[in-house]
Motif scaffolding. Sequence first.
Motif, mmCIF file in Angstrom:
data_model
loop_
_atom_site.group_PDB
_atom_site.id
_atom_site.type_symbol
_atom_site.label_atom_id
_atom_site.label_comp_id
_atom_site.label_asym_id
_atom_site.label_seq_id
_atom_site.Cartn_x
_atom_site.Cartn_y
_atom_site.Cartn_z
ATOM 1 N N GLY A 60 -56.351 23.702 -44.566
ATOM 2 C CA GLY A 60 -55.146 23.955 -45.345
ATOM 3 C C GLY A 60 -54.901 25.443 -45.541
ATOM 4 N N SER A 61 -53.865 25.747 -46.320
ATOM 5 C CA SER A 61 -53.493 27.149 -46.506
ATOM 6 C C SER A 61 -53.154 27.430 -47.959
ATOM 7 C CB SER A 61 -52.289 27.498 -45.627
ATOM 8 O OG SER A 61 -51.140 26.764 -46.027
ATOM 9 N N ILE A 62 -53.297 28.699 -48.336
ATOM 10 C CA ILE A 62 -52.947 29.180 -49.677
ATOM 11 C C ILE A 62 -51.959 30.317 -49.511
ATOM 12 C CG2 ILE A 62 -53.802 30.202 -51.815
ATOM 13 C CD1 ILE A 62 -56.525 28.940 -51.196
ATOM 14 N N GLU A 63 -50.872 30.256 -50.277
ATOM 15 C CA GLU A 63 -49.870 31.318 -50.248
ATOM 16 C C GLU A 63 -49.773 31.960 -51.629
ATOM 17 O OE1 GLU A 63 -46.096 29.866 -48.944
ATOM 18 O OE2 GLU A 63 -46.916 28.840 -47.186
ATOM 19 N N VAL A 64 -49.675 33.268 -51.648
ATOM 20 C CA VAL A 64 -49.419 34.016 -52.873
ATOM 21 C C VAL A 64 -48.136 34.798 -52.655
ATOM 22 C CG1 VAL A 64 -50.262 35.776 -54.471
ATOM 23 C CG2 VAL A 64 -51.876 34.185 -53.411
ATOM 24 N N GLU A 65 -47.139 34.517 -53.482
ATOM 25 C CA GLU A 65 -45.822 35.145 -53.345
ATOM 26 C C GLU A 65 -45.265 34.947 -51.931
ATOM 27 O OE1 GLU A 65 -44.231 36.014 -55.829
ATOM 28 O OE2 GLU A 65 -45.332 37.257 -57.243
ATOM 29 N N GLY A 66 -45.491 33.735 -51.388
ATOM 30 C CA GLY A 66 -44.915 33.382 -50.100
ATOM 31 C C GLY A 66 -45.669 33.877 -48.887
ATOM 32 N N ILE A 67 -46.762 34.605 -49.082
ATOM 33 C CA ILE A 67 -47.528 35.145 -47.961
ATOM 34 C C ILE A 67 -48.830 34.356 -47.809
ATOM 35 C CG2 ILE A 67 -48.694 37.176 -47.023
ATOM 36 C CD1 ILE A 67 -46.777 38.886 -48.679
ATOM 37 N N PRO A 68 -49.070 33.749 -46.631
ATOM 38 C CA PRO A 68 -50.329 33.024 -46.410
ATOM 39 C C PRO A 68 -51.525 33.970 -46.481
ATOM 40 C CG PRO A 68 -48.696 32.461 -44.734
ATOM 41 C CD PRO A 68 -48.163 33.650 -45.479
ATOM 42 N N VAL A 69 -52.473 33.651 -47.324
ATOM 43 C CA VAL A 69 -53.634 34.526 -47.513
ATOM 44 C C VAL A 69 -54.518 34.531 -46.270
ATOM 45 C CG1 VAL A 69 -55.658 34.951 -48.980
ATOM 46 C CG2 VAL A 69 -53.528 34.162 -49.995
ATOM 47 N N THR A 70 -54.397 33.526 -45.429
ATOM 48 C CA THR A 70 -55.204 33.475 -44.206
ATOM 49 C C THR A 70 -54.919 34.669 -43.295
ATOM 50 O OG1 THR A 70 -53.515 31.962 -43.332
ATOM 51 C CG2 THR A 70 -55.561 30.987 -44.132
ATOM 52 N N ARG A 71 -53.793 35.320 -43.493
ATOM 53 C CA ARG A 71 -53.473 36.505 -42.692
ATOM 54 C C ARG A 71 -54.234 37.740 -43.157
ATOM 55 N NH1 ARG A 71 -46.828 36.194 -42.478
ATOM 56 N NH2 ARG A 71 -46.646 34.118 -41.521
ATOM 57 N N TYR A 72 -54.866 37.652 -44.319
ATOM 58 C CA TYR A 72 -55.503 38.814 -44.914
ATOM 59 C C TYR A 72 -56.977 38.901 -44.487
ATOM 60 C CZ TYR A 72 -51.626 39.511 -48.224
ATOM 61 O OH TYR A 72 -50.411 39.757 -48.805
ATOM 62 N N ARG A 73 -57.445 40.113 -44.306
ATOM 63 C CA ARG A 73 -58.866 40.338 -44.103
ATOM 64 C C ARG A 73 -59.568 40.336 -45.459
ATOM 65 N NH1 ARG A 73 -58.888 45.194 -39.529
ATOM 66 N NH2 ARG A 73 -57.808 44.001 -37.884
ATOM 67 N N ASP A 74 -60.904 40.274 -45.417
ATOM 68 C CA ASP A 74 -61.671 40.164 -46.662
ATOM 69 C C ASP A 74 -61.348 41.290 -47.637
ATOM 70 O OD1 ASP A 74 -62.859 37.877 -45.748
ATOM 71 O OD2 ASP A 74 -64.754 38.824 -45.185
ATOM 72 N N LYS A 75 -61.218 42.509 -47.141
ATOM 73 C CA LYS A 75 -60.929 43.644 -48.016
ATOM 74 C C LYS A 75 -59.549 43.505 -48.637
ATOM 75 C CE LYS A 75 -61.232 48.687 -48.158
ATOM 76 N NZ LYS A 75 -61.520 49.923 -47.375
ATOM 77 N N GLN A 76 -58.587 42.984 -47.868
ATOM 78 C CA GLN A 76 -57.237 42.783 -48.392
ATOM 79 C C GLN A 76 -57.224 41.680 -49.444
ATOM 80 O OE1 GLN A 76 -55.542 42.205 -44.373
ATOM 81 N NE2 GLN A 76 -54.024 43.754 -44.924
ATOM 82 N N VAL A 77 -58.000 40.618 -49.196
ATOM 83 C CA VAL A 77 -58.103 39.521 -50.164
ATOM 84 C C VAL A 77 -58.702 40.037 -51.475
ATOM 85 C CG1 VAL A 77 -59.255 37.333 -50.706
ATOM 86 C CG2 VAL A 77 -58.240 37.681 -48.455
ATOM 87 N N ALA A 78 -59.745 40.863 -51.379
ATOM 88 C CA ALA A 78 -60.374 41.415 -52.581
ATOM 89 C C ALA A 78 -59.393 42.281 -53.360
ATOM 90 C CB ALA A 78 -61.612 42.222 -52.195
ATOM 91 N N SER A 79 -58.603 43.077 -52.650
ATOM 92 C CA SER A 79 -57.609 43.930 -53.316
ATOM 93 C C SER A 79 -56.525 43.091 -53.988
ATOM 94 C CB SER A 79 -56.981 44.873 -52.292
ATOM 95 O OG SER A 79 -55.984 45.665 -52.886
ATOM 96 N N LEU A 80 -56.068 42.047 -53.299
ATOM 97 C CA LEU A 80 -55.050 41.154 -53.865
ATOM 98 C C LEU A 80 -55.597 40.441 -55.095
ATOM 99 C CD1 LEU A 80 -52.251 39.764 -53.605
ATOM 100 C CD2 LEU A 80 -53.353 38.061 -52.134
ATOM 101 N N ARG A 81 -56.826 39.983 -55.015
ATOM 102 C CA ARG A 81 -57.454 39.286 -56.144
ATOM 103 C C ARG A 81 -57.549 40.211 -57.352
ATOM 104 N NH1 ARG A 81 -61.762 37.493 -53.566
ATOM 105 N NH2 ARG A 81 -62.999 39.331 -54.022
ATOM 106 N N ASN A 82 -57.968 41.446 -57.141
ATOM 107 C CA ASN A 82 -58.144 42.389 -58.243
ATOM 108 C C ASN A 82 -56.827 42.769 -58.898
ATOM 109 O OD1 ASN A 82 -58.470 45.624 -58.991
ATOM 110 N ND2 ASN A 82 -60.197 44.359 -59.624
ATOM 111 N N SER A 83 -55.759 42.822 -58.109
ATOM 112 C CA SER A 83 -54.468 43.261 -58.656
ATOM 113 C C SER A 83 -53.641 42.111 -59.230
ATOM 114 C CB SER A 83 -53.655 43.971 -57.574
ATOM 115 O OG SER A 83 -53.354 43.088 -56.501
#
Length: 220
Positions: A60-83
């Motif tokens: 399955g997939s998870i979207e935050v503000e319409g953007i699939p998180v699967t497109r993000y690398r681990d560092k990008q996911v960590a930055s998104l999570r923190n913000s």
Amino acid sequence: MIKLNKVSKTYRTDKVETLALKDVDLHVKKGEFVAMMGPSGCGKSTLLNLIGLLDRPGQGSIEVEGIPVTRYRDKQVASLRNSTFGFIFQSFHLIADLRVIDNVELPLLYRSMAAGERRRLARAALEKVGLGARMDHYPNQLSGGQQQRVAIARAIVGRPQVLLADEPTGNLDSKMGEEVMDILLKLNEEGTTVVMVTHDEREARRTSRIVRVFDGQLVA
């Protein structure tokens, strides 16, 4: 704001395979206060961790503000999570040898921010939860309810869009629990989206929507 599409999650060990979630579809809208309920072991905390990007789905997939998180690398996911997200847990997870204000500042250490600005935001967060006079105390000098309020201040210090709370009143008596719920409701009224796991039906009825989980699936 957050969409889970056909999300499944399986945990595997050498001998055991446990299906924690199966084909979950969930849409959390901006400004909602969602309560997740269900028996122990049904998948609520797993679902909360996936929403907060602390874990990745098996399918399955998870979207935050319409953007699939699967497109993000681990560092990008960590930055998104923190913000984007703030986290509150049943156990307060405060560092005993740090003062209250230093505990609250911790999430800001991962941002490019001057020390003075970190301190200003931490003071403001503590004022918001009614602990402005306790910022130089240590966690063991506070009651359980006060420690949970410190944990809330730490969760909101970075001004997250979404607050995720896993049994935030589970270790508190009814009076302290009600105080914590009042703070969460006020934050929601001010625009913060809140998703909360709870076993307390009374607390759940104070939110805008109840999502029930059973055996890893959402039920009506």
